[in-house]
Design an enzyme around this catalytic site. Structure first.
Site, short mmCIF file in Angstrom:
data_model
loop_
_atom_site.label_atom_id
_atom_site.label_comp_id
_atom_site.label_asym_id
_atom_site.label_seq_id
_atom_site.Cartn_x
_atom_site.Cartn_y
_atom_site.Cartn_z
N TYR A 1 0.52 3.18 -7.67
CA TYR A 1 -0.22 3.17 -6.41
C TYR A 1 -0.29 4.58 -5.82
O TYR A 1 -1.37 5.08 -5.46
CB TYR A 1 0.43 2.21 -5.43
CG TYR A 1 -0.15 2.23 -4.05
CD1 TYR A 1 -1.43 1.74 -3.80
CD2 TYR A 1 0.58 2.73 -2.97
CE1 TYR A 1 -1.97 1.76 -2.52
CE2 TYR A 1 0.06 2.74 -1.69
CZ TYR A 1 -1.21 2.26 -1.46
OH TYR A 1 -1.74 2.28 -0.19
N SER B 1 -1.57 7.31 1.50
CA SER B 1 -0.22 6.75 1.59
C SER B 1 0.81 7.87 1.53
O SER B 1 0.62 8.88 0.84
CB SER B 1 0.02 5.77 0.44
OG SER B 1 1.40 5.41 0.36
#
Length: 328
Positions: A146, A120
């Protein structure tokens, strides 16, 4: 010519399902899909599915990895709108770090040649300054659980690559959109489609990078065999960054319904959002998150196959078709 044998995890997800369709259509890959449960098998979309259960530190991947040459790892614990875990970071680590490392170790034991990890852009950080986009080799600065878990998984994968010789490719995409997109991007489409006046006409100075579903899938496929991709980290996007106002305007053009934008000063938007406890929303709407894909282009010779306007057009066409179908 023998087919390249690929295992795709997260195959029922937004990117995973599109990737499986592309790999199957190319005709040079033998695709095996790792599924959480047997429900998806009945959908008829997966030629050689293997049910492995959830991504956990003790998941048994042996049967799914037999004979596999390349793993594309998309499965992950993603953003949770209503977090129920008492220790969010620990839960993200359990799935995204320990679960990924467990898969990678078993892949090494099975003789897998290349492990493609879809990470990500949050590993780089949450925002950029105008004119200073993220680069693939910048020092990581993840902030939320995350992003931290994805970064820690990257560290462990690189360590395993050095120890074993298995090639690791890391891809950090920004927001992915395309036909069937959900969450905030879907909400934006709905706003424009319904002609809702939006106080975002003055948000013209920020820059946001996006990547269409077709482009991220094409890039993953490029990384399957390209020799220069081995043990590299890449950023990927559509190659053009837009302000929030420009994105809404071009989404309106794709939908055939002009976006109704009211030029409220950005300072007032941020103040109002802060008073409502929505400062994070204001940051996403008014701030910048831009990526530089020059390394991706120069090292791999990859150019996004479709433009952002074409990506928006395909997304809009799917939305309109879905709206018409829902109305009978």
């Amino acid at each position: 010519m023998s087919l390249v044998k690929i295992l795709v995890t997260g195959a029922t997800g937004f990117v995973g399902s599109a990737l499986v369709d592309r790999l199957r259509s190319d005709g040079v890959f033998s695709v095996r899909t790792a599924l959480r449960d047997a429900v998806a098998i009945g959908q008829g979309r997966f030629d050689t599915p293997v049910v492995v259960g959830d991504l956990k530190p003790d998941t048994d991947w042996r049967h799914s990895l037999d004979g596999i040459q390349t793993v594309v790892h998309l499965a992950a614990r993603v953003h949770v709108m209503r977090e129920t875990a008492t220790d969010s970071l620990s839960e993200f680590r359990r799935v995204n770090v320990e679960g990924t490392v467990n898969l990678a170790r078993q892949a090494i034991s099975a003789g897998v040649r290349r492990f493609i990890f879809v990470s990500s852009i949050k590993v780089n950080g949450e925002s950029t300054l105008r004119g200073k986009p993220f680069h693939a080799d910048d020092a990581p600065s993840p902030i939320d659980p995350y992003g931290i878990s994805k970064y820690e998984a990257e560290i462990e994968l690189r360590r395993l690559a050095l120890e074993s010789g298995m090639e690791v490719v890391i891809i950090r995409p920004p927001l992915v959109y395309g036909p069937g997109v959900k969450a905030n991007f879907q909400t934006m489409i709905r706003w424009v489609w319904r002609g809702i006046p939006l106080p975002l006409g003055a948000v013209t100075s920020n820059r946001r990078s996006l990547v269409s579903l077709d482009n991220i899938v094409d890039f993953i496929v490029t990384c399957v065999n390209h020799p220069a991709a081995a043990n590299q980290t890449f950023l990927v996007s559509d190659g053009e960054s837009l302000s929030t106002a420009a994105l809404l305007q071009r989404m309106g053009e794709a939908l055939g319904r002009p976006a109704r934008l009211i030029p409220v000063p950005v300072s007032l938007l941020k103040l109002g959002a802060t008073m409502l406890g929505k400062s994070g929303v204001a940051q996403r709407l008014c701030g910048s998150l831009e990526v530089d894909i020059s390394k991706t282009q120069e090292l791999l010779g990859w150019i996004p196959p479709i433009s952002i306007d074409e990506g928006l057009r395909r997304t809009a066409a799917h939305w309109i078709q879905s709206e018409q179908a829902s109305r009978g």
